[in-house]
Scaffold this motif. Structure first.
Motif, PDB file in Angstrom:
ATOM      1  N   ALA A 159     -21.178  -0.877   7.132  1.00  0.00           N
ATOM      2  CA  ALA A 159     -19.795  -0.818   6.637  1.00  0.00           C
ATOM      3  C   ALA A 159     -19.776  -0.666   5.128  1.00  0.00           C
ATOM      4  CB  ALA A 159     -19.037  -2.080   7.027  1.00  0.00           C
ATOM      5  N   ILE A 160     -18.720  -0.009   4.641  1.00  0.00           N
ATOM      6  CA  ILE A 160     -18.495   0.002   3.185  1.00  0.00           C
ATOM      7  C   ILE A 160     -17.445  -1.070   2.921  1.00  0.00           C
ATOM      8  CG2 ILE A 160     -17.908   1.350   1.127  1.00  0.00           C
ATOM      9  CD1 ILE A 160     -18.282   3.899   2.803  1.00  0.00           C
ATOM     10  N   TYR A 161     -17.749  -1.968   2.026  1.00  0.00           N
ATOM     11  CA  TYR A 161     -16.781  -2.986   1.623  1.00  0.00           C
ATOM     12  C   TYR A 161     -16.102  -2.466   0.358  1.00  0.00           C
ATOM     13  CZ  TYR A 161     -15.094  -7.480  -0.260  1.00  0.00           C
ATOM     14  OH  TYR A 161     -14.317  -8.475  -0.790  1.00  0.00           O
ATOM     15  N   CYS A 162     -14.793  -2.233   0.448  1.00  0.00           N
ATOM     16  CA  CYS A 162     -14.033  -1.667  -0.680  1.00  0.00           C
ATOM     17  C   CYS A 162     -13.165  -2.784  -1.251  1.00  0.00           C
ATOM     18  CB  CYS A 162     -13.121  -0.527  -0.210  1.00  0.00           C
ATOM     19  SG  CYS A 162     -13.975   0.762   0.676  1.00  0.00           S
ATOM     20  N   LYS A 163     -13.526  -3.281  -2.410  1.00  0.00           N
ATOM     21  CA  LYS A 163     -12.828  -4.464  -2.943  1.00  0.00           C
ATOM     22  C   LYS A 163     -11.456  -4.143  -3.534  1.00  0.00           C
ATOM     23  CE  LYS A 163     -17.240  -6.461  -3.925  1.00  0.00           C
ATOM     24  NZ  LYS A 163     -18.322  -6.477  -4.864  1.00  0.00           N
ATOM     25  N   ASN A 164     -11.240  -2.875  -3.884  1.00  0.00           N
ATOM     26  CA  ASN A 164      -9.982  -2.549  -4.584  1.00  0.00           C
ATOM     27  C   ASN A 164      -8.861  -2.060  -3.678  1.00  0.00           C
ATOM     28  OD1 ASN A 164     -10.972  -3.243  -7.096  1.00  0.00           O
ATOM     29  ND2 ASN A 164     -11.956  -1.241  -7.347  1.00  0.00           N
ATOM     30  N   THR A 165      -9.119  -1.954  -2.372  1.00  0.00           N
ATOM     31  CA  THR A 165      -8.045  -1.516  -1.471  1.00  0.00           C
ATOM     32  C   THR A 165      -7.020  -2.658  -1.368  1.00  0.00           C
ATOM     33  OG1 THR A 165      -9.821  -0.500  -0.231  1.00  0.00           O
ATOM     34  CG2 THR A 165      -7.646  -0.391   0.748  1.00  0.00           C
ATOM     35  N   SER A 166      -5.741  -2.283  -1.310  1.00  0.00           N
ATOM     36  CA  SER A 166      -4.679  -3.301  -1.365  1.00  0.00           C
ATOM     37  C   SER A 166      -3.534  -2.925  -0.426  1.00  0.00           C
ATOM     38  CB  SER A 166      -4.116  -3.390  -2.788  1.00  0.00           C
ATOM     39  OG  SER A 166      -5.151  -3.364  -3.728  1.00  0.00           O
ATOM     40  N   VAL A 167      -2.555  -3.825  -0.316  1.00  0.00           N
ATOM     41  CA  VAL A 167      -1.300  -3.466   0.362  1.00  0.00           C
ATOM     42  C   VAL A 167      -0.135  -3.703  -0.591  1.00  0.00           C
ATOM     43  CG1 VAL A 167      -1.667  -3.663   2.874  1.00  0.00           C
ATOM     44  CG2 VAL A 167      -1.308  -5.718   1.524  1.00  0.00           C
ATOM     45  N   VAL A 168       0.873  -2.844  -0.468  1.00  0.00           N
ATOM     46  CA  VAL A 168       2.045  -2.936  -1.337  1.00  0.00           C
ATOM     47  C   VAL A 168       3.290  -2.729  -0.482  1.00  0.00           C
ATOM     48  CG1 VAL A 168       2.159  -0.460  -1.931  1.00  0.00           C
ATOM     49  CG2 VAL A 168       2.948  -2.155  -3.589  1.00  0.00           C
ATOM     50  N   ALA A 169       4.424  -3.256  -0.964  1.00  0.00           N
ATOM     51  CA  ALA A 169       5.706  -2.989  -0.301  1.00  0.00           C
ATOM     52  C   ALA A 169       6.279  -1.722  -0.934  1.00  0.00           C
ATOM     53  CB  ALA A 169       6.649  -4.172  -0.499  1.00  0.00           C
ATOM     54  N   PRO A 170       6.175  -0.575  -0.230  1.00  0.00           N
ATOM     55  CA  PRO A 170       6.529   0.681  -0.903  1.00  0.00           C
ATOM     56  C   PRO A 170       8.007   0.858  -1.210  1.00  0.00           C
ATOM     57  CG  PRO A 170       5.950   1.102   1.384  1.00  0.00           C
ATOM     58  CD  PRO A 170       5.682  -0.343   1.135  1.00  0.00           C
ATOM     59  N   TYR A 171       8.943   0.312  -0.331  1.00  0.00           N
ATOM     60  CA  TYR A 171      10.370   0.442  -0.677  1.00  0.00           C
ATOM     61  C   TYR A 171      10.629  -0.285  -1.979  1.00  0.00           C
ATOM     62  CZ  TYR A 171      11.513   0.323   4.408  1.00  0.00           C
ATOM     63  OH  TYR A 171      11.599   0.486   5.734  1.00  0.00           O
ATOM     64  N   ASP A 172      10.113  -1.524  -2.025  1.00  0.00           N
ATOM     65  CA  ASP A 172      10.370  -2.337  -3.216  1.00  0.00           C
ATOM     66  C   ASP A 172       9.901  -1.623  -4.469  1.00  0.00           C
ATOM     67  OD1 ASP A 172      10.266  -4.043  -0.897  1.00  0.00           O
ATOM     68  OD2 ASP A 172      10.485  -5.723  -2.283  1.00  0.00           O
ATOM     69  N   LEU A 173       8.741  -0.982  -4.340  1.00  0.00           N
ATOM     70  CA  LEU A 173       8.212  -0.290  -5.514  1.00  0.00           C
ATOM     71  C   LEU A 173       9.113   0.886  -5.881  1.00  0.00           C
ATOM     72  CD1 LEU A 173       6.020   0.041  -7.629  1.00  0.00           C
ATOM     73  CD2 LEU A 173       4.734   1.419  -6.011  1.00  0.00           C
ATOM     74  N   ALA A 174       9.496   1.686  -4.871  1.00  0.00           N
ATOM     75  CA  ALA A 174      10.336   2.860  -5.150  1.00  0.00           C
ATOM     76  C   ALA A 174      11.676   2.412  -5.739  1.00  0.00           C
ATOM     77  CB  ALA A 174      10.554   3.655  -3.868  1.00  0.00           C
ATOM     78  N   ILE A 175      12.259   1.362  -5.146  1.00  0.00           N
ATOM     79  CA  ILE A 175      13.561   0.877  -5.624  1.00  0.00           C
ATOM     80  C   ILE A 175      13.422   0.311  -7.040  1.00  0.00           C
ATOM     81  CG2 ILE A 175      15.339  -0.905  -5.218  1.00  0.00           C
ATOM     82  CD1 ILE A 175      14.951  -0.233  -2.171  1.00  0.00           C
ATOM     83  N   ALA A 176      12.312  -0.391  -7.300  1.00  0.00           N
ATOM     84  CA  ALA A 176      12.093  -0.935  -8.651  1.00  0.00           C
ATOM     85  C   ALA A 176      11.988   0.187  -9.684  1.00  0.00           C
ATOM     86  CB  ALA A 176      10.826  -1.786  -8.669  1.00  0.00           C
ATOM     87  N   TYR A 177      11.226   1.231  -9.361  1.00  0.00           N
ATOM     88  CA  TYR A 177      11.137   2.384 -10.274  1.00  0.00           C
ATOM     89  C   TYR A 177      12.553   2.915 -10.554  1.00  0.00           C
ATOM     90  CZ  TYR A 177       6.075   3.636 -10.149  1.00  0.00           C
ATOM     91  OH  TYR A 177       4.705   3.691 -10.319  1.00  0.00           O
ATOM     92  N   GLY A 178      13.342   3.060  -9.472  1.00  0.00           N
ATOM     93  CA  GLY A 178      14.700   3.598  -9.610  1.00  0.00           C
ATOM     94  C   GLY A 178      15.579   2.695 -10.467  1.00  0.00           C
ATOM     95  N   GLU A 179      15.516   1.387 -10.202  1.00  0.00           N
ATOM     96  CA  GLU A 179      16.372   0.439 -10.948  1.00  0.00           C
ATOM     97  C   GLU A 179      16.067   0.474 -12.450  1.00  0.00           C
ATOM     98  OE1 GLU A 179      15.924  -3.492  -9.330  1.00  0.00           O
ATOM     99  OE2 GLU A 179      16.990  -3.015  -7.493  1.00  0.00           O
ATOM    100  N   VAL A 180      14.768   0.478 -12.780  1.00  0.00           N
ATOM    101  CA  VAL A 180      14.408   0.453 -14.212  1.00  0.00           C
ATOM    102  C   VAL A 180      14.804   1.789 -14.868  1.00  0.00           C
ATOM    103  CG1 VAL A 180      12.564   0.064 -15.898  1.00  0.00           C
ATOM    104  CG2 VAL A 180      12.568  -1.217 -13.758  1.00  0.00           C
ATOM    105  N   ALA A 181      14.617   2.888 -14.135  1.00  0.00           N
ATOM    106  CA  ALA A 181      15.026   4.199 -14.670  1.00  0.00           C
ATOM    107  C   ALA A 181      16.543   4.195 -14.907  1.00  0.00           C
ATOM    108  CB  ALA A 181      14.639   5.307 -13.693  1.00  0.00           C
ATOM    109  N   PHE A 182      17.288   3.645 -13.939  1.00  0.00           N
ATOM    110  CA  PHE A 182      18.757   3.575 -14.053  1.00  0.00           C
ATOM    111  C   PHE A 182      19.150   2.756 -15.285  1.00  0.00           C
ATOM    112  CE2 PHE A 182      22.738   1.406 -13.301  1.00  0.00           C
ATOM    113  CZ  PHE A 182      23.563   2.358 -12.707  1.00  0.00           C
ATOM    114  N   ASP A 183      18.513   1.586 -15.436  1.00  0.00           N
ATOM    115  CA  ASP A 183      18.846   0.714 -16.574  1.00  0.00           C
ATOM    116  C   ASP A 183      18.499   1.364 -17.916  1.00  0.00           C
ATOM    117  OD1 ASP A 183      20.110  -1.351 -15.356  1.00  0.00           O
ATOM    118  OD2 ASP A 183      18.333  -2.615 -15.132  1.00  0.00           O
TER     119      ASP A 183
END
Ligand SMILES: Cc1cc2nc3c(=O)[nH]c(=O)nc-3n(C[C@H](O)[C@H](O)[C@H](O)COP(=O)(O)OP(=O)(O)OC[C@H]3O[C@@H](n4cnc5c(N)ncnc54)[C@H](O)[C@@H]3O)c2cc1C
Length: 465
Positions: free
Chosen positions: A137-161
């Motif tokens: 197996a390859i152990y990949c230490k940097n793989t992660s999980v993210v909440a993609p809506y939250d990220l997209a909405i956060a980008y939008g909110e900061v751009a809006f502000d």
């Protein structure tokens, strides 16, 4: 000119591009045809942030590596759920082992860091409960999980502000080149602008006629089961493996406490076929543990950032790819750097790189909860019992910049109805709050898109629901 830059499409890439550009003294607008931004981002609000190892395409892998390295800082700054959980790419037999070894050597040559190759014995010492035979197996230490809506909405909110003008429910019909820029024709307006960044994948205008990229038809099916259990494979790590039929199997602990089990196949699986595949790895899982079963398309088209018309002020980002969320920060930064050089734009002195505060009641300590309730009593009224979402959070989701206007918008921003009862308890309360906060009648509230009224009509008069 109405605008310096028009960003077409309010998906995660459009919002991220708008955010990057909002750091500069530019007059910017974003046009999105749907009611909400990020309408097409993955349903269960969990995306893998890949580290580039799994990708056979060197350029796409590089975009993943750069994107991955930017996630920790962005998600912390925007208070977006993110977890660096790591992953294993597992070979279950000798033949797969040779491929995994090659994949590892390729990743090392690409300069990917945070990876280790492990034999079956080492893995079974680390992960005693994993129910599969492991060759390597390859152990990949940097793989992660993210909440993609939250990220997209956060980008939008900061751009809006920071001054970006969002035009929702407006569909781009045509892009015309005019002498000193572009004319964008929508179903509602005509705008003139110096430059255009088109992030609408699959939409082709006359201006795109010299587009190099065509979809390669590289589409498989992702059969996905959302399971009511954390650590499906008895590990926190993401598992990527291949079964004896060559089908790719993935298991991910998502950011809201469930597990997602995915089989990538060339045809749709029915429920029983999928459950049989799942039970090979997790024998104890029963039908009642499956919260959702659904199929989506799996795209592997390379993402093309076509800046061949940059001298005329046009950039198009096209292609659909399974790791597009991962690549988003790197794509947005790259596009922005190209455009600002072209426009000779200057950084704004008053740019605010901060998202307005957001409170997730279920994640707070009792002390923090009491403090919040003492400021606003509505945070003391739980509306969604399964996910512990309060009225205060729902109101905030509606009143925030680019706030929710549909039940789906509230769901994506707060997590309501994601729990076991799937809204049976709270749905009508959410509709009532939306109606009150947006000053509409209950029969005007939409579930998600145009025409999707939650109440079809009156059967008798009533004052409240
Ligand atoms: C099931 C699934 C699982 C995924 N999992 C992962 C994962 O684990 N990790 C990962 O990194 N990525 C993942 N992805 C990829 C990722 O979620 C998507 O590829 C990404 O959200 C695409 O973003 P986008 O902004 O490029 O496109 P879109 O989200 O498609 O945005 C384009 C926007 O343009 C708008 N638009 C279109 N036409 C017009 C028009 N004429 N006028 C105005 N607006 C218009 C659309 O409404 C849309 O909002 C997954 C995707 C799927 C489907």
């Amino acid at each position: 000119m109405d605008y310096d830059v028009l960003v077409l499409g309010g998906g995660i890439i459009g919002c991220a591009v708008a955010y990057e550009l909002s750091k500069y003294s530019l007059n910017i607008a974003l046009i999105e045809k749907e009611y909400d931004i990020a309408d097409e981002v993955a349903m269960v609000n969990s995306s893998i942030v890949y580290d580039g190892v799994e990708n056979s395409d060197t350029l796409m892998s590089k975009l993943e590596v750069i994107g991955n390295s930017m996630f920790e800082e962005i998600t912390e700054k925007f208070n977006v759920p993110f977890k660096k959980c790591g992953s294993y790419i597992i070979a279950q037999n000798y033949e797969q082992g040779k491929k995994v070894q090659e994949q590892y050597e390729k990743a090392i040559k690409r300069g990917i860091s945070g990876i280790e190759i492990l034999d079956g014995l080492s893995i079974s010492k680390l992960e005693k409960q994993l129910n599969m035979s492991i060759e390597k197996a390859i152990y990949c230490k940097n793989t992660s999980v993210v909440a993609p809506y939250d990220l997209a909405i956060a980008y939008g909110e900061v751009a809006f502000d920071n001054g970006v003008n969002f035009k929702l429910e407006e569909e781009v019909i045509d892009i015309k080149k005019v002498s000193n820029g572009y004319k964008i024709v929508t179903n509602k307006n005509k705008f003139s602008c110096k430059t255009v960044i088109n992030t609408t994948p699959g939409v082709h205008y006359d201006i795109d006629e010299n587009e190099k990229h065509k979809s390669e038809g590289n589409i498989n099916i992702l059969n996905s089961m959302l399971i009511n259990k954390r650590n499906l494979f008895d590990t926190e790590k993401i598992i990527l493996t291949q079964n004896d039929k060559g089908e790719i199997i993935k298991s991910v602990n998502n950011v809201s406490g469930n597990s997602l089990f995915i089989a990538e196949t060339s045809t749709n699986f029915d429920f029983n076929e999928m459950k049989a595949v799942l039970n090979n790895y997790a024998p104890g899982i029963e039908e009642k543990d499956v919260k959702e079963f659904y199929q989506t398309k799996y795209h592997k088209d390379p993402i093309i950032i076509d800046d061949s018309l940059i001298d005329n002020g046009y950039i198009k980002i096209s292609g659909k790819h399974y790791a597009q969320v991962t690549m988003t920060p790197s794509i947005a930064k790259m596009v922005c750097e190209t455009l600002v050089v072209n426009l000779k734009a200057k950084l704004k002195k008053d740019f605010i790189d901060k998202r307005r505060d957001i409170f997730r009641f279920r994640e707070l300590s009792n002390k923090e909860r009491n403090q919040l309730i003492s400021v606003d009593k509505k945070y003391g009224k739980v509306i969604c019992l399964c996910q512990t979402v309060t009225e205060g959070e729902i109101i905030d989701a509606i009143r925030r910049p680019l706030g929710a206007r549909t039940v789906e918008g509230v769901r994506r921003r707060t997590g309501v109805t994601f729990g076991d009862c799937e809204g049976a308890y709270c749905f009508d309360r959410i509709v009532s709050i939306l109606a009150r906060e947006t000053n509409k009648g209950i029969n005007q509230i939409l579930k998600s898109s145009k025409g999707s009224f939650v109440v079809k009509g009156r059967i008798k008069e009533f004052n409240e629901m």
